[in-house]
Design a protein around this motif. Sequence first.
Motif: not given
Lengths: 274, 368
Positions: B84-89, B97, B149
């Motif tokens: 569940a990494l943030f794909p746009h970061m 984060f 993270r």
Amino acid sequence: MTATATHLPGRSRRAERTLIGVAVSLSLLFVAAPLAYIFVRAFSQGWQVYAANILHPMTLHAIWLTTITAIVVVPVNVAFGIAAAWAVAKHRFPGRGILVTMIEIPFSISPIIAGICYLLLYGRQGLLGPWLRAQDIQVMFALPGIILVTMFVTAPFVAREVLPLMQAQGTEQEQAAVTLGASGWQVFRRVTLPNIKWALLYGAVLCTARAVGEFGGVSVVSGNIRGQTNTLPLHVELLFNDLNAVGAFAAASTLTLIALVALVVKAALEGKRG
Amino acid sequence: MSITIAGMTKHFGQTEVLRGIDLGIEKGELVSLLGPSGSGKTTLLKIIAGLEWPDSGRLAVDGRDWLGLAAQDRRIGFVFQHYALFPHMTVRDNIAFGLTVRPRAERPGNAIIAARVDELLRFLQIAHLAGRFPAQLSGGQRQRVALGRALAIEPKVLLLDEPFGALDAAIRRDLRRWLRGVHDETGSTTIFVTHDQEEAFELADRVVVMGEGRIEQIGHADVIHDHPATPFVARFMGATVELPVTLQAGRAEGAGLDLAALPRRALPDGPARLFARPGDILPIPDVSGPWTVVTRASTGAELRLVLTHPAVGEAAADVPRRTPGSAGLVPGTPVRLLLEAGTIFPAARVTPIAANPTHDLDRKEARP
């Protein structure tokens, strides 16, 4: 546009060519040619006449009215679309299925019916008519009515684009953000929104194109008052009925330009939307 | 942080996912929740994280009630199975984060955040990936970023859901050792969920075996392996061969079975069931043996045999291919079975497998 020309085995080359030929010529005949003809007619008496038609106060007013309508309707429907898609995709609650169906209703109902419904509800003889009159609020045959009907007709566009994407992405990223200490608003702004931004823009473009071009519903509730409640599509019809063909085509050409710009933006976004 | 869970239950619709969980976890412990899918282990983990809520029960951390606390305020590090990494970061922004979303008053300055992220990137050996996006990373690298993270907020408790489930075997082994190192260095209390026994036993201080919403056994690898507490644990630990035996003065007897190697058990006389691993069963050619070899397949190192008994049914046995006499174990050979290890439960405690369909999800059955 990723269509690649592959030759299917077992199909004759001739059938393939015939199909492509039919598709291309029908598109030219029924789509491209009429569009081109609008511009031919609009400019048939030269630049000056075209410019005079566009700059006519009634036409300018119609353009302004249509613009105002779009400026109000699109943000509202973007907000509605995000809210509805968020609720349906990320939460389980009773009546969820009904909400999904409700979002789709404007797609399946003819806009003119929407117009009549609003007339029955907000008109002078309508359900809310007396109350509205007592408050001195005019909804029908005025800008609020036009905006309300346009809002109804274009309501599904953003939600329909965003919803499938949100459903596919699930809720794990949001859950991860929550465990990292993010507040609800931070989760939305920093995780959900960036993930849907291209679909959102795409929906907004479709919504804008439809809001600008809406005719049927608006024609019922606007009353076609020249220089007051005449939107651009209604104005085109009015000019046409006045036998002012060049004027009608000039006004139509502005509508067409807006549509073409929307089409180009849409095509550009389609790639990014992934 | 010590965690206390008491009397916890939870259901989804008609399904009972947790049926009364009592569990205590010490500060700094590394505990594994092990069980087949549907055993409730992930639900339990999510309740500790604040992503799910139980129907009843208690969850206290260092004596403080956590069920009244929102996930945001628990300060746990949660690592999702699919990261569940943030794909746009970028990797750097992903790790930062948790620090950047803190309320302004508690938020460290940008320089401090950057320094903290740099430190984590080095610690996790991914400094060279700082500017990349998740889509540009391999599975193992994503796993490290996800852990980074979670660690960035200096969690009191670290929770991992199937942390290595999506990785291939070689990387898994490396990351396991590495995660143990991370745990030892950070000193956090760590709980991870897995359905892989090897993973659970190699990594954890204590393993909690779960089945059908209950804790079946808690213990160390050797104990759970040699002395399964319940038939469920025995089956889950690979003792998939079940044979009917009769107990007499603590000794078990069975048709065509040589059980002399098994220790005496303090169990009442009468019918019982013996659970054994195919690898602990040695067929010995015997003209008067009631068992018969049915099929024989070789994996190179081992012979996989299926045996049959007219009254009992079928049983599987795995024999090293180079075992003396194994060449004679061809289909049709009459044999008796020498049991090198096994666990006996009184017949009443054994629920028929058919009654527990979810048990079968993760296992290949070789039923007698």
